[in-house]
Design an enzyme around this catalytic site. Structure first.
Site: not given
Length: 530
Positions: A273, A333, A389
């Site tokens: 990321e 995301k 994440c």
């Protein structure tokens, strides 16, 4: 004494997590809180749960204030502790014998306040379910399950997922509490009966390791690139080009290692990321640098990038590049982190801290489960599920990728903003449990570490250190078969939460009936006296 037990319970829970990893203390922590709330009034239980929660979350979430000050860290810890407070009140409520006299005997012995291990475990499961879903989508960090990576109990994740593993840890804690309570009370049932619940816990832990976690399957050669950043902390965002250059440079190191025969030619390369915070779909220089790296490494590359869309918002994305083709697939995301990637009710929270304006543009949420198809020479097309994440902590997001056919999971993360704290190890532990739960290998790759290649039994290979550049290489087994946890999905959590709610309703009903009977007896006694 109750307050002391609550504080010790919270500290034990903290010590069970990385970096310290004294995992049996998770069981002890649950046991101490069960003992602290046994026989207490509900409002006392609320206070005890709050004290336990603060002693638990303040140290375990210390990383949340690394570079942004104490307020976000304390605010997050207090919010999480409030869920523990409600659970403490519920534990006190169901552990009062008078209040639950109508419950089954195995949940409620009738001879006084006792620890009820099944009740305790169900209430822990309910607490984690609610805490992980609200507000703003919840924050399922520091669940009991995440403390068990690398332990025999971790194997249970393949049966009922992370909720089932948390339930097992809490049930073991309840069993230990029963033995401690019987020893303290000096019950006349004999030493063997007093120690039987604790003995059952001692037997349960190693037996859990017998649960199979298969690791067979065709092997895919994967390279993870931990490029590091020039500066730890928030300042790394101001050096976006340097971060991109670092990952290109480390990819070239991997190419040299392939040519020297040190590692095999990869079927897939993964960057973390934020490895390209310069939008490569709008910036020709960044696009050229990435495309040239892909063509040199001669393998598909997954890049973590920030896209300047949809304006005025931005997107946290995984981009799949193929040699000679450029970007062929994108995943956005789905669960941006509140107060880190977007600010809900910005004007309201600005009243408490001006630091909310450090997030200049909010990240927009994606609405589709990610699934990349990776072409390989020897394995054919391979399905890969990207997870970005903190998404790895959310059950539904991980299970959705597996349900769509993912044979391999890729967790891209950036831990530069948390410095040399336990956050990186805590997140790696979550990925280890996910590997067991889903029966999938996991590529856990960070800009600064800790990174690792995880096989389906939760074992970490080629683990990196914090704030170092490293090429991770390994042959990871691909699996398509579904674990029982995959098939059950959220069912264990839903059933367990529903059972906890029914338990509370029965306890409330028992309270009303008990109070009515008590009042009737008092009236009868007064009438006889008169």
């Amino acid at each position: 004494m109750r307050l002391a037990l609550a504080v010790c319970a919270g500290l034990c829970l903290w010590l069970s997590f990385p970096d310290l990893n004294v995992w049996p203390l998770a069981i002890v922590g649950v046991a101490l809180l069960a003992l602290a709330t046994r026989g207490a009034r509900a409002r006392t239980g609320f206070l005890l749960g709050l004290v336990c929660g603060l002693a638990y979350f303040l140290p375990v979430l210390k990383w949340a204030g690394t570079y942004v000050g104490s307020f976000p860290w304390i605010a997050l810890s207090v919010t999480e502790a409030l869920y523990m407070a409600l659970m403490g009140a519920a534990c006190s409520f169901v552990q009062s014998a008078r209040r639950i006299e109508r419950l089954p005997h195995w949940l409620s012995p009738a001879d006084g306040p006792h620890v009820r291990p099944f009740a305790i475990a169900l209430l822990w499961l309910l607490q984690e379910a609610v805490r992980g879903s609200m507000p703003f989508g919840g924050f399922p960090w520091a669940r009991l399950a995440w403390s068990q990576a690398g332990t025999p109990l971790a194997h249970l994740a393949s049966i009922a997922g992370a909720p089932g593993l948390s339930f097992a840890v809490a049930l073991a804690g309840g069993g230990l509490a029963v033995s401690l309570d019987r020893l303290r009370r000096g019950t006349p049932s004999g030493m063997m009966r007093r120690l039987a619940p604790a003995a059952a816990v001692v037997v349960l832990v190693p037996l859990s390791g017998v649960v199979p976690t298969p690791t067979g399957g065709p092997k895919m050669n994967v390279v993870g690139i931990q490029g590091d950043v020039p500066t730890a902390g928030l300042e790394f965002n101001a050096q976006r080009r340097a971060v991109l250059d670092d990952h290109v440079r480390e990819t070239d190191v991997a190419i040299k290692m392939v040519r020297a025969g040190e590692i095999p030619q990869p079927d897939l390369v993964v960057w973390p990321e934020n490895s390209s915070d310069i939008d490569p779909t709008r910036n020709p220089d960044a696009a050229t640098e990435i495309i040239q790296a892909v063509n040199r490494v001669k393998a598909p590359l997954i890049v973590g990038a920030v896209l300047q869309q949809p304006s005025p918002d931005v997107s946290n994305a995984s981009l799949l590049y193929e040699p000679g083709k450029g970007i062929v697939a994108t995943y956005i995301k789905q669960h941006p982190v509140p107060f880190a990637e977007y600010i809900p009710y910005r004007s309201f929270f600005r009243f408490f801290s001006k630091k909310v304006d450090l997030v200049r543009a909010d990240f927009a949420a994606g609405h589709k489960t990610g699934l990349f198809t990776i072409p390989t020479k020897n394995l054919g097309p391979v399905k890969v599920g990207p997870v970005i994440c903190f998404e790895v902590a959310y059950d539904s997001l991980v299970h959705a990728a597996v349900a769509k056919g993912a044979q391999l999971l890729v967790v891209q993360t950036n831990n530069a903003t948390f410095g040399y704290t336990a956050e990186s190890e805590q997140q790696l532990a979550i990925s280890r449990i996910r590997a067991i739960e889903t029966g999938r290998s996991v590529v856990h790759i960070s800009t600064v570490g800790v990174s690792g290649l995880i096989t389906p039994d939760g074992t970490v290979h080629d683990k990196s250190r914090l704030f170092t550049a490293k090429v991770l290489s390994g042959a990871l087994p691909l699996r398509s078969s579904m674990t029982l946890a995959d098939r059950l999905g959220r069912l264990p959590e839903i059933v367990g939460s529903a059972a906890a709610l029914v338990l509370l309703l029965l306890a409330y009903g028992g309270t009303r009936i008990g109070e009515t009977r008590h009042l009737s007896r008092r009236k009868k006694e007064v009438h006889e006296v008169v």
